[in-house]
Design an enzyme around this catalytic site. Structure first.
Site, short mmCIF file in Angstrom:
data_model
loop_
_atom_site.label_atom_id
_atom_site.label_comp_id
_atom_site.label_asym_id
_atom_site.label_seq_id
_atom_site.Cartn_x
_atom_site.Cartn_y
_atom_site.Cartn_z
N LEU A 177 0.85 -1.10 -0.12
CA LEU A 177 -0.03 -0.02 -0.04
C LEU A 177 0.86 1.35 0.00
O LEU A 177 0.60 2.12 -0.81
CB LEU A 177 -0.82 0.01 1.25
N ASP A 182 11.78 2.93 3.56
CA ASP A 182 11.55 1.25 3.88
C ASP A 182 12.62 0.79 4.72
O ASP A 182 13.63 1.25 4.65
CB ASP A 182 11.10 0.45 2.69
N ASN A 234 2.41 4.64 7.63
CA ASN A 234 2.05 3.51 6.80
C ASN A 234 2.84 2.05 7.43
O ASN A 234 2.31 1.02 7.33
CB ASN A 234 2.17 3.69 5.44
N TYR A 247 -0.75 -7.15 16.94
CA TYR A 247 -1.27 -6.03 15.87
C TYR A 247 -2.63 -5.49 16.19
O TYR A 247 -2.65 -4.19 16.04
CB TYR A 247 -1.41 -7.13 14.66
N LYS A 259 -2.85 -1.28 16.42
CA LYS A 259 -3.55 -0.50 15.59
C LYS A 259 -4.75 0.12 16.35
O LYS A 259 -5.22 1.31 15.89
CB LYS A 259 -4.57 -1.40 14.47
N THR A 310 -2.26 -7.56 -0.57
CA THR A 310 -0.88 -7.49 -0.55
C THR A 310 -0.08 -8.50 0.00
O THR A 310 -0.87 -9.47 0.45
CB THR A 310 -0.53 -5.93 0.53
N1 LIG Z 1 -3.07 -4.99 3.43
C1 LIG Z 1 -4.37 -4.76 4.01
O1 LIG Z 1 -5.37 -5.20 3.72
C2 LIG Z 1 -4.22 -3.95 5.28
C3 LIG Z 1 -5.13 -3.98 6.10
C4 LIG Z 1 -5.21 -3.25 7.36
C5 LIG Z 1 -4.12 -2.20 7.53
N2 LIG Z 1 -3.14 -2.37 6.79
C6 LIG Z 1 -2.10 -1.65 6.97
O2 LIG Z 1 -1.54 -0.83 6.20
C7 LIG Z 1 0.17 -0.83 6.03
C8 LIG Z 1 0.74 -1.34 4.95
O3 LIG Z 1 0.34 -2.76 4.75
P1 LIG Z 1 0.66 -3.51 3.46
O4 LIG Z 1 -0.45 -4.66 3.34
O5 LIG Z 1 1.18 -2.56 2.36
O6 LIG Z 1 2.01 -4.32 4.09
P2 LIG Z 1 3.25 -5.02 3.10
O7 LIG Z 1 3.90 -5.61 4.05
O8 LIG Z 1 3.04 -5.20 1.81
O9 LIG Z 1 4.32 -3.40 3.09
C9 LIG Z 1 4.68 -2.94 4.43
C10 LIG Z 1 5.87 -2.16 4.02
O10 LIG Z 1 6.48 -1.77 5.32
C11 LIG Z 1 7.93 -1.99 5.27
N3 LIG Z 1 8.25 -2.24 6.85
C12 LIG Z 1 7.80 -2.88 7.87
N4 LIG Z 1 8.41 -2.69 8.84
C13 LIG Z 1 8.98 -1.42 8.72
C14 LIG Z 1 9.87 -0.51 9.52
N5 LIG Z 1 9.89 -0.49 10.97
N6 LIG Z 1 10.05 0.52 8.94
C15 LIG Z 1 10.11 0.88 7.77
N7 LIG Z 1 9.59 -0.13 6.68
C16 LIG Z 1 8.88 -1.13 7.40
C17 LIG Z 1 7.95 -3.33 4.67
O11 LIG Z 1 9.44 -3.69 4.20
C18 LIG Z 1 7.17 -3.30 3.51
O12 LIG Z 1 7.74 -2.82 2.46
C19 LIG Z 1 0.31 -1.44 7.48
O13 LIG Z 1 0.31 -0.36 8.38
C20 LIG Z 1 -0.79 -2.35 7.59
O14 LIG Z 1 -0.87 -2.76 8.99
C21 LIG Z 1 -3.07 -3.07 5.64
#
Ligand SMILES: NC(=O)c1ccc[n+]([C@@H]2O[C@H](COP(=O)([O-])OP(=O)(O)OC[C@H]3O[C@@H](n4cnc5c(N)ncnc54)[C@H](O)[C@@H]3O)[C@@H](O)[C@H]2O)c1
Length: 295
Positions: free
Chosen positions: A17, A36, A89, A155, A159, A189
């Site tokens: 995202l 990242d 994010n 988690y 959140k 994702t």
């Molecule tokens: N995918 C979903 O449906 C969903 C639903 C609810 C919430 N979210 C939230 O959206 C956000 C993005 O999720 P996503 O699905 O794209 O996940 P993802 O795992 O595809 O991407 C997360 C990115 O964050 C990076 N990352 C992890 N820890 C880190 C840190 N300490 N410092 C810097 N970078 C870091 C990872 O390397 C990765 O590139 C997150 O906060 C997640 O909790 C996602």
């Protein structure tokens, strides 16, 4: 919608995202600091943005400690002269039931989501104050932070804490014209692929298949479906929007409610434990379901 002259930091934007957010902001004209923990992913995202004609720089590092947050804000100012938007994010997912979750897993999740949001939000708020003229803090929640998701101690707690920060900061920063909102996204994702019911469909969509209409209707689409909300919240058009958390994904938009008491009663002189026991039958019809919808 144009965001020319605006400068944004998006944490965890090397993939998923976050990358879609960074690409959409840059496509709308903003300059973006891509962060990242995975430096290669951050550099790849920056290269893709540049190839599409956008402006971005990579600042790799794990969000959590103050030094990373300060480096991100410092980089935005050094490269682009200011900061307008901080989107927190980044974060890790390590789902395990209570008896099995380790201290290391708990700390990793809490440090990245809670401490990462706190330190980046604080660094941005300090910069907004110094600069004058307001700013945007866009936090990231999850349905898991609103419901009791199985295996999600770290988690869900993280959140829920992020949403608490939306409430506190939107009040604290209102006078400085800083708006504070959260996106509660749902998208296919790498993180979503760790949910067994979504593993196959994530692989199919990564292979180029369209997201099934039924999933889109339920609010689960691609990462690109979520990015327009970030662009809108970053814009001048959203200047009056604060203290909210929006569910967004696929074909669905929602506004989450703030917690409130659902039943209040009084008894002069208060209650003894025995009196509480006697009165409880009157209270139980007001209990709320603690289960996610459909469970
Ligand atoms: N995918 C979903 O449906 C969903 C639903 C609810 C919430 N979210 C939230 O959206 C956000 C993005 O999720 P996503 O699905 O794209 O996940 P993802 O795992 O595809 O991407 C997360 C990115 O964050 C990076 N990352 C992890 N820890 C880190 C840190 N300490 N410092 C810097 N970078 C870091 C990872 O390397 C990765 O590139 C997150 O906060 C997640 O909790 C996602």
């Amino acid at each position: 919608m144009r965001l020319d002259d605006k400068v944004a930091v998006v944490t965890g934007s090397g993939r998923g995202l976050g990358r879609a957010y960074a690409e959409a902001l840059a496509a709308a004209g903003a300059s973006v600091v891509v962060n990242d923990i995975d430096a290669d992913a951050a550099h790849e995202a920056v290269a893709a943005i540049a190839a599409a004609g956008g402006r971005a720089v990579a600042e790799a590092g794990a969000v959590g400690d103050a030094a990373t947050a300060d480096a991100l804000v410092g980089r935005a100012v050094a490269e682009f002269g200011r900061l307008d938007v901080m989107c927190t994010n980044a974060g890790a997912l390590r789902d395990r039931t209570l008896g099995k979750v380790t201290d290391e897993e708990f700390d990793l999740v809490v440090d990245s989501h809670v401490r990462g949001t706190f330190t980046c939000g604080r660094a941005a708020a300090r910069r907004f104050r110094e600069q004058g003229g307001g700013g945007r803090l866009i936090l990231v929640g999850s349905p898991a932070g609103q419901y009791g998701g199985f295996g999600q101690t770290a988690y869900a707690a993280s959140k829920a804490a992020v949403i608490a920060m939306v409430r506190v900061w939107s009040v604290e920063l209102a006078k400085q014209d800083v708006t504070v909102n959260a996106i509660v996204p749902t998208a296919l994702t790498r993180m979503a692929a760790t949910i067994p019911s979504l593993t196959e469909v994530v692989a199919a969509v990564e292979g180029g298949a369209p997201v099934p209409a039924e999933l889109r209707h339920r609010g689960i689409g691609t990462v690109r479906d979520v990015a327009p909300l970030l662009v809108f919240l970053s814009s001048d058009e959203a200047s009056g929007v604060t203290g909210q958390y929006f569910g967004f994904g696929g074909d669905r938009f929602s506004i989450w409610g703030h917690p409130k008491e659902t039943f209040v009663t009084r008894r002069e002189g208060g209650w003894t434990a025995d009196q509480l026991s006697a009165d409880f039958a009157e209270f139980t019809p007001h209990f709320q379901s603690h289960l996610p919808p459909g469970r």
